[in-house]
Design a protein around this motif. Sequence first.
Motif: not given
Length: 473
Positions: A258-259, A280-282, A287-288, A317-319
Motif C-alpha cells: 500500500x505504501x 485517491x482513497x486509501x 494500511x493507514x 484515508x478512510x477508517x
Amino acid sequence: MGRKQHNSASAVYLESLGAAGTVTGSKHLLITPSMTVMIDCGLFQGIKTLRERNWDKPPVAAASVGAMVLTHAHLDHCGYIPLFVKNGYRGPIYMSAPTRDLAEIILRDCAKLQEEDAARANRHGFSKHHPAQPLYTVADVETALPLFKVCATASEITLSEHLSFTLFPAGHIPGACSVNFNCYGKNVLFSGDIGREHSELLPPPARLTNADFVIMETTYGDRLHSAADTAQEMAMLINDTLFNKGNILIPCFAVGRAQEVMHLIYRLKMQNIIPRTVPVYLDSPMAAAAGKALLHHPQWFIIDEKECARMFSGVTTNENYEETKKIIRRRGSKIILAASGMLTGGRVLEYLKQYLPDSKNMVLLIGFQAEGTRGRALANKAPEVKIHGKYYPVRAQVKEIEGLSAHADQRELLNWLSRLAASQPRVFLVHGEPGVQDAFRVKVKDELGIYAEIMQQDVRLMLFEPAAPETIS
C-alpha cells in the motif's frame, strides 16, 4: 505426513512446521543441544485445507521452544504468535523495530476480525461450530506483546553459549530481515522473504557471502517479473481507465505494498503523467496505521522523511466502514487502494462487488496471489467470483503489474544465493508451491552447482553434529 523423530540430543536439526510445499504458514525450528528456536510463527492462508491447519494442536510443545525470531510482520509469518503463546510459549520474540510496530498492528487487526467473524457466524447460524469461536482474541494479542524484543540489524544477539543470531535487511517490506545463526560454529541462514533488487521505497537485500546451511524462500522461483517500466505501465492503465470514465481498484497488502503504490501514484502525479486531480482513497485502517508507524523509521527507506510524509498528503484515508459506501457512490473516476491484497476479505470486497460487473473499471493486481484466493481466480481469468455467498460476473478489466511485487523473482533469488555459492552451503527450499520449488531446485543445480532440498512438512532433518565443546570456537 507423520513426523519423523530423531532421538540424538547432541545434534542440530531443522524442521518446518509450515511453508513446506506451500507459500504460507511459515514456522521453522532450529533444534540445537542447548535450545530450540522458532523462526517465524505464521498463519496458514489460502485454500480451506490450509486454513484448517491453524486449528490443529501445535505439532511441537510451545513451552519447549526457548526463543523465537521473526523475519517480518506479514500475517503468514507472525499471525500464529498469539495462539502459540496461548499454548504455553513464554520465551522472547526477537525482531527489528519496524517489524515490532507493524506486527502489533497486524495482530490486533487479525484478532478483531476473527472476533467479528465469530460473532457474525453466531448471529446468523452459519457455522458448524456452536458457538463459533475466534482462533484467538485481542486479549490473546495483549498477552503476547510483552514478549516482543527489538534488536538492531548487524548486531549479534546471544541466546546461549554456542548459539547467537544477527539480523540483516532483506527488502520485501520495511523491517523485513534475513536471520543468520552462529550455531556451534556453523552459519545457519534463514532468508525470510527476499525483496526486489530495485524498489520504489526500500534498499536492496543485504549481500551475505557465507553460510553452511541456507533455508530459502522460493515464492517466485519459477518466473521473472516483467522488465517493463512499472511506473509507465501503471500510468498507462490508469489513464486508459480514466479516459473510459472508470474506476481503478488496487487490492493492496496493508503493510508494504500500500505504501509503495501510494508513493508511485504520488510520483506520477508530481510528474504530471497522470492527472493530479484524480482522487485517491486509501480504504484500509490497517494500511493507514502502518503508514503512520513507518514514518517513525525513516532509516529503512531510500526516500527522505519529507517525501515519505508528502506521499500521504494527496491521499484520502478512510477508517469508517460507512464512508466506504459513500466513496463507492461518489461520482467520477477514482483510484481506490484497499486491503486485502489477495481479495480474501476486508473493505476491498465491497468495491469488488460494485466494480467487477462494469467493463469501464479496472482491477490492478500487484502482488502474489495464493492458490484458492479470489486474487488467483481473477489472475486466472475466472468469469465470475463468489463474494459473501453470491457470484459476481467479471466484466471489469483485470491486469497484473508484476514489477510491484514485494518478492524477488527467479533471477533475483539466484543472484542472492550466488553470493553464498563459494561457501557451498546445503540449501533447503521453503515458502513456495511444489512445482515452483522444483523448477528453482533444478535452476540452482544447473546455474550454481548447488544441490537444493525441498523441505517437507513436519519432517525433522539432521544438519550436523557439533564438534566436542573444547574445539568449538
